[in-house]
Write a protein that holds these residues in place. Structure first.
Motif, PDB file in Angstrom:
ATOM      1  N   GLU A  98      10.004  50.271 -40.774  1.00 28.11           N
ATOM      2  CA  GLU A  98      10.677  49.318 -40.037  1.00 28.11           C
ATOM      3  C   GLU A  98       9.523  48.813 -38.915  1.00 28.11           C
ATOM      4  N   ASP A 100      10.062  46.464 -35.225  1.00 27.60           N
ATOM      5  CA  ASP A 100      11.010  45.987 -34.424  1.00 27.60           C
ATOM      6  C   ASP A 100      10.123  45.091 -33.291  1.00 27.60           C
ATOM      7  N   ASN A 103      11.944  45.801 -29.523  1.00 22.16           N
ATOM      8  CA  ASN A 103      11.315  46.889 -28.742  1.00 22.16           C
ATOM      9  C   ASN A 103      10.137  47.160 -28.881  1.00 22.16           C
ATOM     10  N   ARG A 181      12.871  56.388 -29.307  1.00 22.04           N
ATOM     11  CA  ARG A 181      12.734  54.958 -29.296  1.00 22.04           C
ATOM     12  C   ARG A 181      12.565  53.979 -28.190  1.00 22.04           C
TER      13      ARG A 181
ATOM     14  N   SER B 353      16.430  46.373 -26.461  1.00 19.52           N
ATOM     15  CA  SER B 353      17.324  45.365 -27.394  1.00 19.52           C
ATOM     16  C   SER B 353      18.754  45.943 -27.001  1.00 19.52           C
TER      17      SER B 353
END
Lengths: 464, 464
Positions: A98, A100, A103, A181, B353
């Motif tokens: 992934e 992103d 973020n 995260r 997010s």
């Protein structure tokens, strides 16, 4: 043995359990010198966390040691096999799970090559800064396991600073998730940092959540040439003391300049005792920052200071720095008649104020032992690589180099430094780690190892 | 008991062993709500590492629990006393041992107040960025033990990122040194990070080596006012997605704006649902960065965006943000007739997010439980403090608020967040830590605690 292989074959997909003798020999060791290594019983190449857990459970049940390996580009012997071990290669776990951009996070399997990740996040306008010398071939898992450094660190920090969370298979075969995260988080002990840099001795890292930065801006580059390494060291201390933070601040000594000109000639001044390469990526103020750095280099006694005229010249200078290792290996190989010349690569970090003393002292050590030592490294971090030229075929030469190596370690510690700035402990620095952290530190290390790997099957003999 | 006091008096200087009942009562707890606390047997105020070691050895010999305390400004009950414990206050260990401008390092005892360190390093042209809300009274030792955050974190990170090394008295009374004074170092396990944020459960921190930054540059500030908290959250996600890194990005919701105007009127728009406060300290490009942030706020639906006209207005806005906690406490106190109104302060962090979803969800939780919840926090980190107004005198109100508190925790975790962004686990979040890290994570925590404090005497009952 046959049972072990059978058990592994029963748990892993076809092709993931390898016993070809040539292949086993190819997985015996990393790139460190002076370190012992054994012959593994088998190499496994799992693709998933579940497969890693299956391997660890088989190893635990049988009391078989497990040695995790990435790309085997390490320089401390941390990936060296022990006799009869399962070598667990993460090379097939090479999926970028992934990216992103909101973020600024990437999630990757451990076998992803650093350069592949850098390219992929670049497509999203992002940057993964850590750039060890091996970045074109080393894996993120290996980078995390050794807490790898690089040229970016003077401004952007080491690998650890980009690791938000981990998935780890423990010695029991259980799967642990650490970290988060989110940009911030303080829930519980910092297990993420405990595993980063633990060199495979506490668990096998199977997934990594990384924080990313916005894409790098263009940088400006300058070169300063010094009549002594100590003068270059003084310039580095002055740059730090004035609160300047270059995006790059690297040092090459005369030996490396000579080696580089022999390797890929580009007009570097081989009469200089040291060259500093500095860059600034502060956008509209980069030129002013470099002017201040230039002035401080001149004050410290630089013979010549010049800016790269364009991006092409800057890239060539950076590439020269990246070539230093290869150039020096060639230089060392040719230093002895039988092709047995080699390089013992050291790694020491001192407070920036002690850099000049480290460089001076290393010259004295070279003279005392009658060995050639070239020094290159991340001057802005006080992290140097004294590279000792050795005749591998001559035990006397090896012994001599080993003494010089130890004297450099002792010098680094005496200057308030550490026995490894970025290469790790592995097998190479175990005695020096013990010296650096003392008996209480060693007892705490041992207690933690014991708590997480009571049978001592994970990468045995490394670090401690 | 008398024996304990005698033993302590024999080992510590006059005045360092305190048993006055009023003083003991004053050391029972920190500033967290909803947390139990006991009555200590004694408060000790050592001045040196040797004195701390003496206290721990006495405690170990007698099996007496030890609760370390800094300024007791914590918000999770991590400093709360247990019955019969020795409270070990670091308040008298308040010496700044060294400031080294060349290596950008400070060495301090744990009782040094954050603001005192900031002022001292400022005199050397340096900066210690971490700025928890309590910075004018909280200690560096407490900041390190809880890995404190603050408003700087969005650009400059949390306390852990500034801790290079520690001196720690272990449960055995032995003195451990971790880390280093160098910019880089990877020798052994990262014990420094293991102790940072461990809330006094693994050892007592007696000296801290901190890395410093060059002095901050002047910053420019803007305010954006939103018709919904979700719109403010969307603006934060957009700012992050575009690779902008403001030096400050804080959110105040309508409840806090109303509370602030009642506390210290300054013309904040109390009709707004949310206000974002952003700053940039990128020197010549700060104005351009803020313009991009302003545009993204407008795109996300801001009613009004304006820049602070001068440094004075910027400082006033920052002070308003700093006053939010006090203003909200006054608002809560006055919300109920008997002076029993109080505030239950929560702390949750989600990926940026998910900020809008967290804010939206918190509004729904307030409505569902019929409680008032004001939200303030570090929007740029996705780290929010939902503050619940409670009638402390009414058990039904307390129970209602507790349910809302738990629902916010569950919401945060369901959004991929963590149960504490910066306040820590202490007593308040133990159940949520277990939920967040799961049984394997908890088992590893317990194994490490067991390895370092087998008798369980260091800050018992906290974190785990």
């Amino acid at each position: 043995m046959a049972d072990l292989i059978d058990d592994l074959r029963a748990s892993l997909p076809d092709g993931a359990v390898l016993t070809d003798p040539d292949l086993l020999r190819g997985h015996q060791r990393d790139e460190a010198d002076l370190c012992e290594y054994g012959m593994p019983a088998v190499v496994v190449r799992p693709r998933t966390t579940g497969e890693v857990a299956a391997v660890i459970k088989i190893a635990a049940a049988r009391g078989t040691p497990v040695v995790p390996q990435g790309a085997r580009t390490g320089l401390a012997g941390a990936a060296n096999a022990v006799d009869g071990a399962i070598v667990l290669s993460t090379a097939a776990m090479d999926r970028i799970v992934e990216v992103d951009p909101v973020n600024r996070i990437a999630v990757v399997q451990p076998g992803v090559v650093n350069a592949a990740l850098a390219a992929e996040v670049g497509r999203h306008g992002l940057r993964y800064p850590p750039d060890p010398g091996s970045w074109e071939s080393s894996t993120i898992g290996g980078n995390v396991a050794t807490n790898a450094g690089g040229m970016c660190c003077v401004k952007y920090g080491v690998t650890a600073e980009y690791v938000l969370g981990l998935e780890v298979v423990l010695a029991s075969g259980e799967v642990l998730r650490t970290g988060r995260r989110t940009a911030k988080g303080v829930a519980g002990y910092d297990l993420t940092r405990l595993f980063v840099g633990s060199e495979g001795t506490l668990g096998v890292i199977t997934e990594i959540t990384l924080s990313l930065r916005p894409a790098a801006e263009e940088s400006l580059t300058l070169v300063a040439v010094f009549p002594s390494t100590a003068a270059a060291g003084a310039a580095v201390a002055a740059i730090s003391a004035r609160g300047l933070t270059p995006s790059l601040l690297e040092l090459l000594d005369q030996t490396h300049l000579i080696a580089l000109e022999a390797y890929r000639p580009m007009g570097l001044r081989t009469d200089a005792k040291a060259l500093l390469l500095a860059a600034s990526d502060t956008g509209p103020r980069a030129a002013a920052d470099l002017e201040r750095i230039a002035a401080l280099c001149e004050e410290a006694g630089a013979d010549e200071v010049y800016a790269a005229t364009d991006a092409e010249e800057a890239a060539a200078l950076l590439q020269a720095r990246r070539n230093a290792h290869g150039a020096m290996e060639k230089y060392a190989a040719e230093a002895f008649p039988h092709g047995n010349g080699g390089l013992i690569i050291d790694d020491v970090a001192v407070p920036r104020s002690a850099l000049a003393a480290l460089l001076d002292g290393t010259e004295k050590i070279a003279a005392e032992h009658g060995v050639a030592i070239g020094v290159v490294g991340h001057a802005g971090d006080g992290n140097m690589h004294p590279n000792i030229v050795v005749d591998r075929a001559d035990p006397a030469s090896v012994a001599q180099c080993r003494r010089a190596f130890d004297d450099i370690m002792a010098l680094g510690l005496s200057l308030g430094g550490t026995c490894t700035g970025e290469h790790g402990v592995g097998l190479l620095k175990r005695a020096w780690l013990a010296e650096e952290i003392g008996p209480v530190g060693l007892a705490v290390h041992t207690a933690i190892k014991q708590a997480l790997d009571p049978a001592g099957l994970l990468n045995p003999g490394k670090v401690l």
